[in-house]
Write a protein that holds these residues in place. Structure first.
Motif, short mmCIF file in Angstrom:
data_model
loop_
_atom_site.label_atom_id
_atom_site.label_comp_id
_atom_site.label_asym_id
_atom_site.label_seq_id
_atom_site.Cartn_x
_atom_site.Cartn_y
_atom_site.Cartn_z
N ASP A 190 -6.02 14.03 3.64
CA ASP A 190 -5.88 13.26 4.63
C ASP A 190 -5.05 11.98 4.17
OD1 ASP A 190 -6.26 10.67 6.04
OD2 ASP A 190 -7.74 11.82 7.40
N ARG A 191 -3.79 11.98 4.69
CA ARG A 191 -2.96 10.91 4.32
C ARG A 191 -3.20 9.45 4.49
NH1 ARG A 191 -1.64 15.24 2.42
NH2 ARG A 191 0.61 16.12 2.17
N THR A 192 -3.95 9.33 5.46
CA THR A 192 -4.43 7.92 5.56
C THR A 192 -5.15 7.33 4.51
OG1 THR A 192 -4.07 8.12 8.15
CG2 THR A 192 -5.42 6.25 7.15
N GLN A 193 -6.28 8.19 4.36
CA GLN A 193 -7.08 7.79 3.16
C GLN A 193 -6.35 7.93 1.72
OE1 GLN A 193 -10.53 10.51 2.91
NE2 GLN A 193 -11.23 9.91 5.07
N PHE A 194 -5.37 8.78 1.70
CA PHE A 194 -4.68 8.87 0.32
C PHE A 194 -3.94 7.81 0.23
CE2 PHE A 194 -1.63 11.37 -2.31
CZ PHE A 194 -2.16 11.09 -3.39
N LYS A 195 -3.44 7.11 1.44
CA LYS A 195 -2.52 5.63 1.36
C LYS A 195 -3.59 4.74 0.71
CE LYS A 195 1.09 6.79 4.56
NZ LYS A 195 1.33 6.16 6.05
N GLU A 196 -4.70 4.53 1.38
CA GLU A 196 -5.60 3.47 0.87
C GLU A 196 -5.86 3.61 -0.38
OE1 GLU A 196 -9.06 4.19 3.79
OE2 GLU A 196 -7.86 3.23 5.45
N LEU A 197 -6.15 4.97 -0.89
CA LEU A 197 -6.55 5.13 -2.23
C LEU A 197 -5.45 4.63 -3.32
CD1 LEU A 197 -8.22 6.02 -4.72
CD2 LEU A 197 -7.13 8.43 -4.31
N LEU A 198 -4.10 5.20 -2.99
CA LEU A 198 -3.17 4.55 -3.58
C LEU A 198 -2.77 3.07 -3.99
CD1 LEU A 198 -0.39 7.30 -2.65
CD2 LEU A 198 -1.68 7.19 -4.79
N ASN A 199 -3.18 2.47 -2.55
CA ASN A 199 -3.00 0.90 -2.49
C ASN A 199 -3.99 0.39 -3.33
OD1 ASN A 199 -0.66 1.07 -0.83
ND2 ASN A 199 -1.92 0.83 0.94
N ARG A 200 -5.11 0.99 -3.58
CA ARG A 200 -6.36 0.41 -4.16
C ARG A 200 -5.93 0.64 -5.47
NH1 ARG A 200 -10.03 3.11 -2.09
NH2 ARG A 200 -10.89 4.41 -3.68
N ILE A 201 -5.47 1.59 -5.96
CA ILE A 201 -5.17 1.99 -7.57
C ILE A 201 -4.16 0.97 -8.16
CG2 ILE A 201 -4.25 3.68 -8.98
CD1 ILE A 201 -5.51 5.91 -7.51
N GLU A 202 -3.04 0.97 -7.18
CA GLU A 202 -2.12 0.07 -7.37
C GLU A 202 -2.61 -1.44 -7.86
OE1 GLU A 202 2.42 -1.11 -5.56
OE2 GLU A 202 0.82 -1.14 -4.30
#
Length: 464
Positions: A190-202
Motif C-alpha cells: 500500500d503506497r499510502t502506508q509506505f509513504k507514512e512509514l518512510l516519513n516516520r523512518i526519515e
C-alpha cells in the motif's frame, strides 16, 4: 572469525592490587581449570552447577601458586555464550603471570583485544552496537557518558533501529512480491502506508543524526578555549575552575607560551579547558608560536571564553580598543559561541560595570583570584549543551560509525521517497530499499565483515 580455542586473559587492570581476575572462555574452559584447581572440599568443578563460586588452590605438580575463588558460568548463560571460568586470585603481578602461564601450558591461548566481547557478539549474546557500548562504558569518565553507554548497552539504540528495519523489511518483501507479478501489474505494498512509514523512518533518522552533535561532545568532552591578551587572568581562571594550581601564574606578561589543557566535570558533563598564550603583537619567536597555537585551539573549541582585565578597562580609550579586539575575534570565528568575561570585577564600581555592559553585549563579571562568579560561569557553559535528550533518556548517538551509517540510510530512504513521488518502477525502488536495509544492518551487526569487526574490537582492552 569464530575460534574454537579456549582463551585466557587478565580481566582486571594490570599491576598490583588487592585481587586480580583471570578470565577463561571456550569449550575446554572447565576441563583446563579442573587440571589446575583443587577445591578445599574436594569438589570436581566439572560437575558443579553454573553460576557457583568455589574456594580452592591453584596447584601444579604439588606446587601451590595461590588460594583463589573460582567462578563457573556455563554457556550459553555466560558473557561470551561459552563456558567461562573466572579466577579471583591475590593481586600480585607475579601470581597473576604465574597462573596465566600455567593455563597457557595447559592448552589455553592468550586472548586478543576485545576477544571475549567479540565472542559474545558472534554467539548472539549482544548485537554490534551493544558490543561497542561495552568499550564506551569502560572508558566513560563522567555521569553523562556513562548514562549514554548504559542506555546503548541495554539495547535502546538497537531496539529503535531493529524496529525501523523490521517494518521496512516487511514492505521490501511486498515490493519484491510485486516484481514476481510484474506482468499482472498488481500492487501488494500500500503506497499510502509506505509513504507514512518512510516519513516516520526519515523523522527518526534525522533525530538520531542530530543527537550526534550532543553525543559526540559528551563522549569526548567539550573543548573550551580560554583566550585574551597577556596577563588578564587566563591561567588564574583555569586554576579557579579546576580548584588547583594547574597553570603557572605570574605578573610577567606572556608567561603561558604553550597551551595547557585539563578536564573538569560539571553536573555530569565533561569539559576540556584549554589555557592559551596571550594574544598580542610580539617579536618573541617562542611567544609567536604560542599565539599561533592559540588560534588553532580556538578553531577546535566548541566554546570560547574571551577574558578581559576589568582593572584597566576604564582607562581612557581602553573600552573602545577592547571592543575592536573583541569584534576581530568574533568576525574571525563567527560560528563559535563566545562568552565575554570581565575579570578582576572586585576592583570595579557599579558605575564602571554599567558602563562596560553598555559598551559590550552578553558579558559576565568575575574575579578568578577571589573565585567569585565561577559558579555562574559553569552554569553558562552547561547552557551550551542540550541535555534535554539525556534527561529524557532518549537515544543519543555517540559512535562515528553509527553516525555514518545513519547518514547513508537517510540518503537511501530519501531516494525511495523521491521514487514514490516520481512513480518509479518497483524494481528501481527495491534497490534503494535494500541499500537502506544494508546500512541499518551495519549498525547492529546483521551485515558485517571480518575487517569491520577487526577494526572495532582492536580498540578494546585485552580481557574484555
Amino acid at each position: 572469525m569464530i575460534s574454537h580455542e579456549t582463551i585466557v586473559a587478565l580481566a582486571s587492570p594490570s599491576g598490583a592490587g588487592a585481587i586480580a581476575v583471570i578470565r577463561i572462555s571456550g569449550e575446554k574452559a572447565l576441563a583446563i581449570a579442573s587440571q589446575v584447581f583443587q577445591s578445599v572440599s574436594g569438589k570436581d568443578i566439572t560437575k558443579q552447577l553454573t553460576h557457583t563460586i568455589h574456594l580452592g588452590h591453584i596447584v601444579e605438580d604439588g606446587k601451590v601458586y595461590d588460594q583463589v575463588l573460582l567462578s563457573i558460568f556455563k554457556g550459553p548463560n555466560s558473557y561470551t555464550g561459552e563456558d567461562v571460568i573466572e579466577i579471583s586470585c591475590h593481586g600480585s603481578t607475579f601470581i597473576q603471570q604465574q597462573i596465566i602461564q600455567l593455563l597457557l601450558r595447559k592448552g589455553c591461548k592468550m586472548a586478543q583485544a576485545g576477544e571475549f566481547t567479540l565472542r559474545s557478539f558472534l554467539n548472539g549474546k549482544m548485537d554490534l552496537s551493544q558490543a561497542e557500548a561495552v568499550a564506551d562504558l569502560i572508558s566513560s569518565d563522567n555521569e553523562a557518558s556513562h548514562q549514554i553507554a548504559m542506555q546503548q548497552m541495554r539495547g535502546g539504540f538497537s531496539n529503535e533501529i531493529a524496529k525501523l528495519r523490521g517494518e521496512l523489511l516487511n514492505f521490501a518483501s511486498l515490493i519484491e512480491l510485486e516484481l514476481d507479478f510484474a506482468e499482472e501489474d498488481v500492487e501488494f505494498a500500500d503506497r499510502t502506508q509506505f509513504k507514512e512509514l518512510l516519513n516516520r523512518i526519515e523523522f527518526v533518522l534525522k533525530r538520531l543524526i542530530d543527537s550526534f552533535a550532543v553525543g559526540n561532545v559528551i563522549k569526548n568532552g567539550i573543548p573550551v578555549a580560554i583566550v585574551g591578551e597577556p596577563n588578564v587572568g587566563k591561567s588564574t581562571l583555569l586554576n579557579a575552575l579546576l580548584n588547583e594550581e594547574r597553570a603557572i601564574v605570574s605578573d610577567i606578561a606572556g608567561t603561558t607560551r604553550d597551551t595547557i589543557e585539563d578536564e573538569l566535570v560539571i553536573n555530569g558533563i565533561g569539559f576540556r579547558f584549554i589555557d592559551t598564550a596571550g594574544i598580542r603583537e610580539t617579536k618573541d619567536v617562542v611567544e609567536s608560536i604560542g599565539i599561533k597555537k592559540t588560534f588553532e585551539k580556538i578553531e577546535q573549541a566548541q566554546v570560547v571564553l574571551y577574558i578581559l582585565d576589568g582593572s584597566w578597562m576604564m582607562e581612557a580609550g581602553s573600552l573602545e580598543s577592547v571592543k575592536i579586539e573583541f569584534e576581530k575575534i568574533k568576525n574571525k570565528f563567527p560560528l563559535k559561541p563566545i562568552v565575554v568575561l570581565i575579570n578582576k570585577a572586585d576592583l570595579l564600581s557599579t558605575e564602571d560595570k554599567n558602563s562596560i555592559q553598555y559598551t559590550i553585549d552578553n558579558i559576565q563579571f568575575l574575579s578568578a583570584k577571589e573565585k567569585t562568579g565561577i559558579d555562574e560561569l559553569k552554569n553558562t557553559l552547561l547552557s551550551f549543551v542540550n541535555t534535554g535528550a539525556l534527561r529524557n533518556n532518549e537515544t543519543i548517538v555517540t559512535n562515528t560509525r553509527h553516525y555514518d551509517s545513519l547518514l547513508k540510510a537517510l540518503e537511501e530512504i530519501q531516494k525511495v521517497q523521491f521514487g514514490i513521488q516520481s512513480n518509479l518502477s518497483s524494481d528501481l525502488m527495491a534497490i534503494d530499499i535494500k541499500q537502506a536495509l544494508y546500512y541499518f544492518g551495519e549498525i547492529t551487526g546483521e551485515v558485517t565483515n571480518d575487517e569491520l569487526l577487526g577494526n572495532i574490537f582492536a580498540n578494546f582492552c585485552i580481557g574484555k
